[in-house]
Design a protein around this motif. Structure first.
Motif, PDB file in Angstrom:
ATOM      1  N   VAL A  19     -49.184  14.238   4.069  1.00 52.69           N
ATOM      2  CA  VAL A  19     -49.384  15.561   4.666  1.00 52.69           C
ATOM      3  C   VAL A  19     -49.675  16.255   3.672  1.00 52.69           C
ATOM      4  CG1 VAL A  19     -47.113  16.525   4.896  1.00 52.69           C
ATOM      5  CG2 VAL A  19     -49.137  17.208   6.496  1.00 52.69           C
ATOM      6  N   LEU A  20     -49.235  16.239   2.504  1.00 53.90           N
ATOM      7  CA  LEU A  20     -49.701  17.096   1.229  1.00 53.90           C
ATOM      8  C   LEU A  20     -51.038  16.834   0.800  1.00 53.90           C
ATOM      9  CD1 LEU A  20     -46.326  17.599  -0.520  1.00 53.90           C
ATOM     10  CD2 LEU A  20     -47.374  19.248   0.526  1.00 53.90           C
ATOM     11  N   ALA A  21     -51.161  15.585   0.631  1.00 51.52           N
ATOM     12  CA  ALA A  21     -52.583  14.981   0.319  1.00 51.52           C
ATOM     13  C   ALA A  21     -53.770  15.640   1.224  1.00 51.52           C
ATOM     14  CB  ALA A  21     -52.564  13.429   0.255  1.00 51.52           C
ATOM     15  N   ALA A  22     -53.394  15.542   2.563  1.00 47.04           N
ATOM     16  CA  ALA A  22     -54.199  15.939   3.664  1.00 47.04           C
ATOM     17  C   ALA A  22     -54.588  17.521   3.613  1.00 47.04           C
ATOM     18  CB  ALA A  22     -53.737  15.447   5.078  1.00 47.04           C
ATOM     19  N   HIS A  23     -53.618  18.129   3.381  1.00 43.35           N
ATOM     20  CA  HIS A  23     -53.772  19.670   2.900  1.00 43.35           C
ATOM     21  C   HIS A  23     -54.494  19.837   1.768  1.00 43.35           C
ATOM     22  CE1 HIS A  23     -52.896  23.798   1.314  1.00 43.35           C
ATOM     23  NE2 HIS A  23     -52.300  23.159   0.544  1.00 43.35           N
ATOM     24  N   GLU A  24     -54.417  19.274   0.567  1.00 41.37           N
ATOM     25  CA  GLU A  24     -55.062  19.448  -0.580  1.00 41.37           C
ATOM     26  C   GLU A  24     -56.643  19.067  -0.342  1.00 41.37           C
ATOM     27  OE1 GLU A  24     -54.148  20.810  -3.180  1.00 41.37           O
ATOM     28  OE2 GLU A  24     -52.331  20.934  -2.508  1.00 41.37           O
ATOM     29  N   ILE A  36     -47.107  21.157   9.120  1.00 46.22           N
ATOM     30  CA  ILE A  36     -46.104  20.909   7.953  1.00 46.22           C
ATOM     31  C   ILE A  36     -44.939  21.718   8.180  1.00 46.22           C
ATOM     32  CG2 ILE A  36     -45.893  21.262   5.472  1.00 46.22           C
ATOM     33  CD1 ILE A  36     -49.094  20.866   5.176  1.00 46.22           C
ATOM     34  N   SER A  37     -45.125  23.273   8.688  1.00 49.93           N
ATOM     35  CA  SER A  37     -44.071  23.710   8.899  1.00 49.93           C
ATOM     36  C   SER A  37     -43.085  23.415   9.861  1.00 49.93           C
ATOM     37  CB  SER A  37     -44.403  25.079   9.108  1.00 49.93           C
ATOM     38  OG  SER A  37     -45.102  25.520  10.288  1.00 49.93           O
ATOM     39  N   LYS A  38     -43.554  22.722  11.006  1.00 42.18           N
ATOM     40  CA  LYS A  38     -42.844  22.157  12.154  1.00 42.18           C
ATOM     41  C   LYS A  38     -42.246  20.863  11.378  1.00 42.18           C
ATOM     42  CE  LYS A  38     -43.615  19.620  16.581  1.00 42.18           C
ATOM     43  NZ  LYS A  38     -44.756  19.222  17.459  1.00 42.18           N
ATOM     44  N   ALA A  39     -42.763  20.093  10.699  1.00 43.61           N
ATOM     45  CA  ALA A  39     -42.080  18.677  10.040  1.00 43.61           C
ATOM     46  C   ALA A  39     -41.003  19.488   9.173  1.00 43.61           C
ATOM     47  CB  ALA A  39     -42.959  18.069   9.532  1.00 43.61           C
ATOM     48  N   LEU A  40     -41.281  20.238   8.421  1.00 39.90           N
ATOM     49  CA  LEU A  40     -40.260  20.868   7.270  1.00 39.90           C
ATOM     50  C   LEU A  40     -39.329  21.443   7.898  1.00 39.90           C
ATOM     51  CD1 LEU A  40     -39.484  20.976   4.311  1.00 39.90           C
ATOM     52  CD2 LEU A  40     -40.911  22.790   4.207  1.00 39.90           C
ATOM     53  N   SER A  41     -39.379  22.490   8.617  1.00 43.75           N
ATOM     54  CA  SER A  41     -38.278  23.291   9.520  1.00 43.75           C
ATOM     55  C   SER A  41     -37.414  22.122  10.233  1.00 43.75           C
ATOM     56  CB  SER A  41     -38.799  24.330  10.561  1.00 43.75           C
ATOM     57  OG  SER A  41     -39.633  23.586  11.504  1.00 43.75           O
ATOM     58  N   SER A  42     -38.022  21.116  10.719  1.00 48.85           N
ATOM     59  CA  SER A  42     -37.115  20.343  11.692  1.00 48.85           C
ATOM     60  C   SER A  42     -36.170  19.465  10.829  1.00 48.85           C
ATOM     61  CB  SER A  42     -38.171  19.291  12.555  1.00 48.85           C
ATOM     62  OG  SER A  42     -37.218  18.407  13.287  1.00 48.85           O
ATOM     63  N   ALA A  43     -36.741  18.821   9.379  1.00 51.83           N
ATOM     64  CA  ALA A  43     -36.111  18.319   8.415  1.00 51.83           C
ATOM     65  C   ALA A  43     -35.030  19.314   8.136  1.00 51.83           C
ATOM     66  CB  ALA A  43     -37.066  18.009   7.501  1.00 51.83           C
ATOM     67  N   ILE A  44     -35.253  20.394   7.562  1.00 55.69           N
ATOM     68  CA  ILE A  44     -34.036  21.274   7.214  1.00 55.69           C
ATOM     69  C   ILE A  44     -32.991  21.485   8.068  1.00 55.69           C
ATOM     70  CG2 ILE A  44     -33.796  23.574   6.344  1.00 55.69           C
ATOM     71  CD1 ILE A  44     -36.582  23.412   5.241  1.00 55.69           C
ATOM     72  N   PHE A  89     -49.422  16.818  -8.278  1.00 59.18           N
ATOM     73  CA  PHE A  89     -48.504  17.754  -7.474  1.00 59.18           C
ATOM     74  C   PHE A  89     -48.142  17.063  -6.084  1.00 59.18           C
ATOM     75  CE2 PHE A  89     -49.156  20.332  -3.572  1.00 59.18           C
ATOM     76  CZ  PHE A  89     -48.120  21.361  -3.872  1.00 59.18           C
ATOM     77  N   VAL A  90     -48.996  16.124  -5.513  1.00 61.12           N
ATOM     78  CA  VAL A  90     -48.419  15.802  -4.296  1.00 61.12           C
ATOM     79  C   VAL A  90     -47.451  14.566  -4.490  1.00 61.12           C
ATOM     80  CG1 VAL A  90     -49.334  13.930  -2.541  1.00 61.12           C
ATOM     81  CG2 VAL A  90     -50.808  15.830  -3.283  1.00 61.12           C
ATOM     82  N   ASN A  91     -47.481  14.167  -5.718  1.00 66.12           N
ATOM     83  CA  ASN A  91     -46.374  13.277  -6.026  1.00 66.12           C
ATOM     84  C   ASN A  91     -45.101  13.672  -6.531  1.00 66.12           C
ATOM     85  OD1 ASN A  91     -45.161  10.431  -6.779  1.00 66.12           O
ATOM     86  ND2 ASN A  91     -45.131  11.540  -8.641  1.00 66.12           N
ATOM     87  N   GLU A  92     -45.169  15.221  -7.174  1.00 67.81           N
ATOM     88  CA  GLU A  92     -43.874  15.891  -7.509  1.00 67.81           C
ATOM     89  C   GLU A  92     -43.299  16.595  -6.441  1.00 67.81           C
ATOM     90  OE1 GLU A  92     -42.794  18.915 -11.305  1.00 67.81           O
ATOM     91  OE2 GLU A  92     -44.926  18.317 -10.790  1.00 67.81           O
ATOM     92  N   LYS A 139     -40.371  10.790   1.612  1.00 64.17           N
ATOM     93  CA  LYS A 139     -41.281  10.918   0.649  1.00 64.17           C
ATOM     94  C   LYS A 139     -42.711  10.806   0.950  1.00 64.17           C
ATOM     95  CE  LYS A 139     -42.362  10.132  -4.371  1.00 64.17           C
ATOM     96  NZ  LYS A 139     -43.915  10.349  -4.169  1.00 64.17           N
ATOM     97  N   GLU A 140     -42.920   9.618   1.636  1.00 63.03           N
ATOM     98  CA  GLU A 140     -44.293   8.904   2.129  1.00 63.03           C
ATOM     99  C   GLU A 140     -44.837   9.886   3.071  1.00 63.03           C
ATOM    100  OE1 GLU A 140     -41.268   7.335   2.226  1.00 63.03           O
ATOM    101  OE2 GLU A 140     -41.552   6.054   0.464  1.00 63.03           O
ATOM    102  N   ALA A 141     -43.976  10.324   3.957  1.00 69.52           N
ATOM    103  CA  ALA A 141     -44.542  11.530   5.107  1.00 69.52           C
ATOM    104  C   ALA A 141     -44.930  12.647   4.324  1.00 69.52           C
ATOM    105  CB  ALA A 141     -43.580  11.614   6.128  1.00 69.52           C
ATOM    106  N   ALA A 142     -44.387  13.221   3.597  1.00 62.03           N
ATOM    107  CA  ALA A 142     -44.559  14.429   2.930  1.00 62.03           C
ATOM    108  C   ALA A 142     -45.658  13.998   1.742  1.00 62.03           C
ATOM    109  CB  ALA A 142     -43.207  14.966   1.982  1.00 62.03           C
ATOM    110  N   ALA A 143     -45.734  13.205   1.222  1.00 61.35           N
ATOM    111  CA  ALA A 143     -46.937  13.109   0.408  1.00 61.35           C
ATOM    112  C   ALA A 143     -48.440  12.888   1.094  1.00 61.35           C
ATOM    113  CB  ALA A 143     -46.822  11.747  -0.527  1.00 61.35           C
TER     114      ALA A 143
END
Length: 443
Positions: A159-164, A196-204, A135-138, A153-157
């Motif tokens: 933080v997602l791994a940390a969440h899991e 995560i929402s801070k990073a994702l909203s900023s990226a969008i 899931f983290v990779n995908e 991708k590396e940054a997203a992976a």
């Protein structure tokens, strides 16, 4: 019908924003926490943090074979489905379908961890962990592609791994009876969702500045709103959990109340950073006495079937709403009127009480419908309170809201066309349940 009513209220809220956005296009850089970019960030604050609350709750309920476990899982899936229209409004239907497939699949393996623990099956546990890695990779690849690399991708992976891992830590500590560690992990994991929402909203927003009228997701005012979102919604989640644990006389009850105390301490520090130590002390006294304490007293009254004690607890909560409403009215110098604050606070208390009463009655579908409504309402509280504070202290939260040169809209170059593009976008997000700015309708 309920969703349609909410959508209408939310759409009207966007329409009310049009004059202020038009002023911004004319060069007014008024400091505010209510911008298109801050709204997006708040949407993600709500949906992502609710996901964390529901997934950890579902795993613990499932492990305990609780009667309401299925309803929590249903709420978890509905949370994922609520994200899909918001994704579609930004990236299109194909991307939204891909997102939903990934995210719902991610929810599907949650019970696998529980089953592996119940059966003490190491191979099943390893298989579930492998699904997490997949899931983290995908999903990190999806986010990197969707944002055109604005969220690498590396940054997203990472933080997602940390969440899991946060989710797994909460569950593992709970199962081991390490309740303080479980709720410490809960608080850390909950807070991470806002990162995560801070990073994702900023990226969008960086990727599509014209869609958000050139406003930014990360400003002092938006940060304040997100912080209040976090503290208020965590309080609601813990209050509901504490009342359920108290009613069930669960072993971890004292540790939920410990987490509530930690939330109160952090809330107090936030108030102190804005209004000073004296106001912080006053806040803490009000918040604890007729609020947290009264919620516990309501549980005790229910267990003892004591109607008089129940009425006394409800009266204490009403007094809290009035007292704290007056406090906020005075603290914000009327930018948040005391009457409006009191009404919102009592609406919050009604959400808490209603969620608890449904739980006691064994109506678990209604319990988690009420929970989701009440949880979302806290983001309206964060929006309204942050807006009042920023209006009161614009210099403290000053930051450039609009670039000097607005980006080209691609719609004939008119500000009006671009504005209506945002209105259409916002309506789709709001209908999805993403941005929570709603008024309680008295029945």
């Amino acid at each position: 019908m309920k969703t349609v009513k909410k959508a209408v209220v939310m759409f009207m809220a966007i329409m009310l924003l049009i004059p202020s956005l038009a002023m911004a296009q004319d060069g007014d850089t008024q400091t505010t926490s209510k911008t298109p970019a801050a709204d997006l960030r708040s949407s993600l604050d709500q949906l992502l943090s609710e996901h964390f609350v529901l997934v950890t709750t579902a795993m613990i309920k499932d492990y305990n074979n609780a009667e309401d476990a299925d309803e929590v899982y249903e709420a978890l899936d509905q949370n994922a489905q609520d994200m899909t229209p918001a994704i579609a409004s930004v990236y299109g239907e194909e991307a939204a379908a891909q997102f939903e497939d990934i995210f719902l699949g991610h929810n599907d393996y949650t019970p696998d961890f529980v089953e592996a623990k119940v059966n003490n099956d190491e191979e099943a546990r390893k298989a579930a962990e492998a699904e997490v890695d997949e899931f983290v990779n995908e999903f990190s690849s999806f986010l990197a592609t969707a944002t055109e690399g604005n969220l690498p991708k590396e940054a997203a992976a990472k933080v997602l791994a940390a969440h899991e891992q946060d989710v797994i830590n909460v569950f593992d500590h709970y199962v081991a009876g390490e309740y303080e560690k479980a709720y410490q992990s809960f608080r850390e994991g909950f807070k991470r969702m806002f990162d995560i929402s801070k990073a994702l909203s900023s990226a969008i927003v960086t990727q599509m500045p014209e869609k958000f009228e050139g406003t930014k997701a990360v400003t002092p005012a938006a940060d304040l709103r997100s912080t209040l979102n976090r503290l208020a919604s965590e309080h609601f989640a813990l209050a509901v959990l504490e009342m359920q644990k108290g009613y069930n006389q669960a072993e971890d009850y004292d540790f939920v109340t410990w987490a509530e105390n930690m939330n109160t301490q952090e809330f107090t520090e936030a108030i102190g950073s804005i209004y000073g130590d004296e106001a912080a002390t006053q806040f803490q006294k009000i918040w604890q006495q007729n609020h947290i304490k009264a919620q516990s007293e309501l549980v005790t009254a229910t267990l003892e079937n004591d109607e008089e004690a129940r009425k006394a607890a409800e009266q204490s909560l009403q007094k809290f709403a009035e007292t704290f409403g007056q406090f906020l009215g005075m603290a914000t110098e009327g930018n948040l009127p005391a009457d409006a604050a009191t009404s919102a606070l009592w609406a919050h208390e009604e959400d808490v009480i209603q969620t608890f009463d449904h739980y006691v009655a064994g109506d678990y579908q209604a319990t988690y419908d009420s929970f989701r409504d009440g949880y979302g309402f806290m983001f309206g509280v964060g929006e309204t309170l942050s807006d009042a504070i920023v209006k009161q202290m614009p210099d403290k939260f000053a930051a450039e809201q609009m670039p000097e040169d607005m980006p080209k809209t691609g719609m004939g170059g008119t500000a009006t066309s671009s504005l209506w593009t945002w209105v259409a976008f916002g309506a789709l997000v709001l209908i999805s349940g993403g941005v929570m700015f709603r008024k309680k309708v008295q029945q």
